[in-house]
Design an enzyme around this catalytic site. Structure first.
Site, short mmCIF file in Angstrom:
data_model
loop_
_atom_site.label_atom_id
_atom_site.label_comp_id
_atom_site.label_asym_id
_atom_site.label_seq_id
_atom_site.Cartn_x
_atom_site.Cartn_y
_atom_site.Cartn_z
N GLU A 161 52.05 60.08 48.51
CA GLU A 161 51.09 60.27 49.60
C GLU A 161 50.70 58.96 50.29
O GLU A 161 49.51 58.67 50.49
CB GLU A 161 49.85 61.01 49.08
CG GLU A 161 50.22 62.38 48.52
CD GLU A 161 49.09 63.11 47.82
OE1 GLU A 161 47.94 62.63 47.84
OE2 GLU A 161 49.34 64.19 47.25
N GLU A 266 56.06 70.26 44.94
CA GLU A 266 54.75 70.81 44.54
C GLU A 266 54.54 72.14 45.26
O GLU A 266 53.50 72.38 45.87
CB GLU A 266 53.63 69.82 44.86
CG GLU A 266 53.80 68.48 44.17
CD GLU A 266 52.63 67.53 44.38
OE1 GLU A 266 51.55 67.97 44.81
OE2 GLU A 266 52.81 66.33 44.10
O1 G3I Z 1 40.41 65.73 32.53
C1 G3I Z 1 39.09 65.92 33.09
C2 G3I Z 1 38.19 66.50 32.07
O2 G3I Z 1 38.01 65.57 31.02
C3 G3I Z 1 36.84 66.82 32.74
O3 G3I Z 1 36.00 67.45 31.83
C4 G3I Z 1 37.07 67.74 33.93
C5 G3I Z 1 35.77 68.04 34.68
O4 G3I Z 1 36.00 68.22 36.05
O5 G3I Z 1 37.94 67.12 34.81
C6 G3I Z 1 39.21 66.85 34.26
O6 G3I Z 1 39.97 66.23 35.21
C7 G3I Z 1 40.46 67.04 36.26
C8 G3I Z 1 41.97 66.94 36.25
O7 G3I Z 1 42.51 67.62 37.34
C9 G3I Z 1 42.59 67.52 34.97
O8 G3I Z 1 42.31 68.86 34.88
C10 G3I Z 1 39.92 66.53 37.57
O9 G3I Z 1 38.53 66.78 37.64
C11 G3I Z 1 40.61 67.19 38.73
O10 G3I Z 1 40.21 66.57 39.95
C12 G3I Z 1 42.09 67.05 38.57
O11 G3I Z 1 42.70 67.72 39.63
C13 G3I Z 1 44.08 67.43 39.81
C14 G3I Z 1 44.29 66.78 41.19
O12 G3I Z 1 45.66 66.57 41.39
C15 G3I Z 1 43.56 65.47 41.30
O13 G3I Z 1 43.68 64.94 42.54
C16 G3I Z 1 44.86 68.73 39.73
O14 G3I Z 1 44.78 69.25 38.39
C17 G3I Z 1 46.32 68.48 40.09
O15 G3I Z 1 46.99 69.72 40.20
C18 G3I Z 1 46.39 67.76 41.43
O16 G3I Z 1 47.73 67.49 41.72
C19 G3I Z 1 47.99 66.84 42.97
C20 G3I Z 1 49.25 66.03 42.80
O17 G3I Z 1 49.09 65.13 41.73
C21 G3I Z 1 49.58 65.26 44.08
N1 G3I Z 1 49.67 66.14 45.22
C22 G3I Z 1 48.52 67.04 45.40
C23 G3I Z 1 48.24 67.84 44.12
C24 G3I Z 1 47.11 68.79 44.33
O18 G3I Z 1 45.90 68.11 44.58
#
Ligand code: G3I
Length: 371
Positions: A161, A266
């Site tokens: 990105e 994705e």
């Molecule tokens: O691991 C923590 C956990 O300890 C905590 O309790 C919890 C509370 O919110 O959060 C957890 O982390 C989360 C993480 O996913 C793991 O589940 C984050 O809040 C959350 O923001 C994060 O979201 C991820 C996101 O990227 C972050 O930007 C999504 O799962 C993931 O699918 C998403 O993937 C991205 C690609 O890497 C890049 N392209 C876009 C795509 C979608 O956003």
């Protein structure tokens, strides 16, 4: 005695060998067979699945996919939370999970502004570090992470990105400190650490003509410097009214014309109304109902439309199978998709290749080998 495979819609269960089950257990048609010789097929998997907490998800991944990508466990905030500190637990288990199943394992991602470890661009004074320090940090991070999985990771999303929809560079900490050079540097470091690993640029909104033009220039620039770049990852987060499929296909072809391969990295498609933040609805209940209209299941007509759009994209990939080398969903089944929480939390989404009961979505059936 050989184990028998019991066929349950969308699922494979190991069962005992018996005369009765033998008759009912022809080989199961799988997605990896369906697209064999065309492209790899897979999905992003999370640590729950790797840790054995999602056995049904594990079944579909093990049965249908021949490639997996790390949804979160290799992002810098997780794997390199402090300078010189690495947390390998989840990433090691993820890599082992894929290798144990003979899959092509994809690393995601080495350089990304989001989920960036907070320490990475900052000095003790809380300000951005110098270009020299940033280069050293980038090199250390990439050499350490890629080096650990040398020979095990098939390919890396090296830079994620980096370009905005208008075709300009995102003003990320990497860009602010190193300028455009952070991209060639990242590719150089990744190649040094594992000369056999494939290296990718990965981004969303790839149907944007301006973004397409910048990526074509970028690929040509990397190649003219003699740097390795194997493919462009078109993230392919889609909805019921986007992207413009013609423009998406133009980008796919334009990237292929540069000489690199193309991957849908994705892929998912929201079945819900695209969020219009400017919507003038003052009643929150009505607004929520409008945004989350199918909490109990997708109506038949919407499902039909969604499946037709997905089929169109898959047919596009097949039509360009000379260029497309991997089609990767961003998740396994609908219940675990990030789309349930974004851009509005708490919606019931239907974006993936498998439904909440772990059944294959209807559009995929036509591609399966006939029994
Ligand atoms: O691991 C923590 C956990 O300890 C905590 O309790 C919890 C509370 O919110 O959060 C957890 O982390 C989360 C993480 O996913 C793991 O589940 C984050 O809040 C959350 O923001 C994060 O979201 C991820 C996101 O990227 C972050 O930007 C999504 O799962 C993931 O699918 C998403 O993937 C991205 C690609 O890497 C890049 N392209 C876009 C795509 C979608 O956003």
């Amino acid at each position: 005695m050989k184990p028998q495979y019991l066929l349950i819609p969308g699922l494979l269960l190991l069962g005992a060998c018996s005369a009765q089950t033998k008759e009912a257990t022809a080989s199961v048609p799988t997605l990896k067979d369906a697209f064999d010789g065309k492209f790899l097929i897979g999905g992003a998997i999370n640590t729950r699945l790797v840790d054995g907490l999602d056995p049904k998800g594990d079944s579909i991944v093990s049965l249908h996919f021949n490639t997996i990508v790390a949804e979160n466990c290799m992002k810098s905030e997780k794997i390199n939370p402090a300078e010189g500190v690495y947390d390998w637990d989840d990433a090691d288990k993820f890599v082992k999970y894929g290798l144990d199943r003979g899959m092509k394992v994809i690393g995601h991602t080495l350089v990304w502004h989001s989920q960036l470890a907070p320490w990475f661009p900052l000095g003790a004074d809380g300000k951005y570090v110098s270009a020299d320090v940033m280069k050293e940090r980038l090199r250390n991070h990439i050499h350490t992470v890629v080096g650990r999985y040398k020979g095990k990771i098939h390919g890396w999303d090296v830079v994620n990105e980096a370009i905005l929809d208008d075709g300009t560079y995102r003003k990320s900490p990497f860009y602010e400190i190193l300028g455009e050079e952070f991209i060639p540097l990242a590719f150089q470091y990744a190649h040094e650490a594992d000369p056999d690993a494939e290296l990718y640029l990965n981004d969303y909104s790839m149907a944007s003509p301006a973004k397409r033009d910048t990526y074509v220039k970028l690929i040509n620039d990397l190649r003219s410097r003699g740097l390795r770049i194997d493919a462009i990852g078109m993230q392919a987060h889609m909805g019921m009214d986007y992207p413009d499929f013609d423009e998406f296909e133009k980008s796919l072809v334009a990237f292929g014309d540069t000489g690199v391969k193309v991957m849908l990295t994705e892929w998912d498609m929201s079945a819900l109304p695209t969020v219009n933040t400017g919507a003038n609805i003052s009643d929150t209940t009505a607004y929520n109902a409008m945004l989350n209209p199918y909490p109990d299941g997708l109506p038949e007509n919407i499902s039909r439309e969604w499946n037709a759009r997905m089929e169109h994209v898959m047919d596009m990939c097949l039509a360009h199978a000379d260029i497309v080398t991997r089609v990767n969903a961003w998740g396994t089944d609908d219940s675990m998709s990030w789309k349930n929480g974004w851009p509005v939390a708490g919606r019931t989404e239907y974006p993936l290749l498998f439904d909440r009961n772990h059944n294959l979505k209807p559009f995929l059936k036509k591609y399966l080998p006939q029994e």
